[in-house]
Design an enzyme around this catalytic site. Sequence first.
Site, PDB file in Angstrom:
ATOM      1  N   SER A 145      61.974 -33.355  -3.727  1.00 42.98           N
ATOM      2  CA  SER A 145      60.701 -32.742  -3.328  1.00 42.98           C
ATOM      3  C   SER A 145      59.770 -33.769  -2.697  1.00 42.98           C
ATOM      4  O   SER A 145      59.957 -34.988  -2.831  1.00 42.98           O
ATOM      5  CB  SER A 145      60.022 -32.116  -4.544  1.00 42.98           C
ATOM      6  OG  SER A 145      59.519 -33.132  -5.398  1.00 42.98           O
ATOM      7  N   ASP A 160      62.879 -30.425  -0.694  1.00 44.66           N
ATOM      8  CA  ASP A 160      62.219 -29.272  -1.312  1.00 44.66           C
ATOM      9  C   ASP A 160      60.704 -29.367  -1.157  1.00 44.66           C
ATOM     10  O   ASP A 160      60.110 -30.425  -1.390  1.00 44.66           O
ATOM     11  CB  ASP A 160      62.603 -29.246  -2.803  1.00 44.66           C
ATOM     12  CG  ASP A 160      62.064 -28.048  -3.537  1.00 44.66           C
ATOM     13  OD1 ASP A 160      62.047 -26.953  -2.954  1.00 44.66           O
ATOM     14  OD2 ASP A 160      61.669 -28.208  -4.708  1.00 44.66           O
ATOM     15  N   HIS A 175      55.958 -21.576 -10.870  1.00 42.13           N
ATOM     16  CA  HIS A 175      56.328 -22.989 -10.978  1.00 42.13           C
ATOM     17  C   HIS A 175      55.839 -23.596 -12.298  1.00 42.13           C
ATOM     18  O   HIS A 175      54.819 -23.184 -12.851  1.00 42.13           O
ATOM     19  CB  HIS A 175      55.709 -23.782  -9.822  1.00 42.13           C
ATOM     20  CG  HIS A 175      56.374 -23.540  -8.508  1.00 42.13           C
ATOM     21  ND1 HIS A 175      55.785 -22.858  -7.489  1.00 42.13           N
ATOM     22  CD2 HIS A 175      57.597 -23.903  -8.046  1.00 42.13           C
ATOM     23  CE1 HIS A 175      56.603 -22.810  -6.447  1.00 42.13           C
ATOM     24  NE2 HIS A 175      57.711 -23.442  -6.760  1.00 42.13           N
TER      25      HIS A 175
END
Length: 293
Positions: free
Chosen positions: A50, A83, A177
């Site tokens: 990420s 990501d 999330h």
Amino acid sequence: MPLVPTSSLIDAACEAHVGAAAFNVIHLETAEALVTAAERTGIPLILQISENCIRYHGSLLPITRATLALAEGSSARIAVHLDHITDAELVREGITAGVGSVMVDASALPYEENVATTAELTSWCHDRGAYVEAELGEVGGKDGVHAPGVRTDPDEALAFVGATGVDALAVAVGSSHAMHERTAVLDKELIAALRAALPVPLVLHGSSGVPDDELRRAIAAGMTKINISTHLVSVFTQSIRGTLDANPSLVDSRKYVKPAREAVAEEAARLLGVLATPATVPEQYAAQAPARG
């Protein structure tokens, strides 16, 4: 084994009606643990890096090159994916470095700007053979696309995919999330409707908060790529806490990081088995869901 294209893992999962596992790398130890899990199970895996992970490490190349090296040196079928990338330069740097796919995240922008940004970067990535995932901005609420109460509208999603040319779409169906409890209940009817409406695979973000059986039901209804991060990070941290509580005099970090790495490998292997179990499409969704492949 050579790096595997993300598209081939997602296409194979669609055809088999299983989940394509996508687990996040936090640092080298978690990358090693995830590769170990894939090797032990023989189940393919997408390793995700990420933008937060890149920022933590200070730049893209060190953690990305290490992850690519692990993937290429593994006996398992592994893809490497970027990501939640909001920075266009990081998209370009990562694809140039050899990453096979990216999630272009322009979801914080107004819809038209999201479309324009995503379309431009998708075209750039496709010219270089890279696979692109994206997500819409806020759909029905102010808490963000993956707040539990937010839902993706199938018509808007279809328009977005058509306008951007993306290869996969993250959708809001009841997950969120960074959940620390696995209690989320997903909107399976909406998943089936989205799967019927869209020509691209669906991606579930916030899967850490979704129980095993609910993940299986989501896959049966039409979800394909399943992203998991927080749950595995929690396993790593809990192991370290336990080891240090039992051995407060430890100073060699390898002696508490090694069991944490093994704990993540074990849980990742278990989750790979959960997601790789073929799913039967429930009768109530079968009429909506087209043949996948």
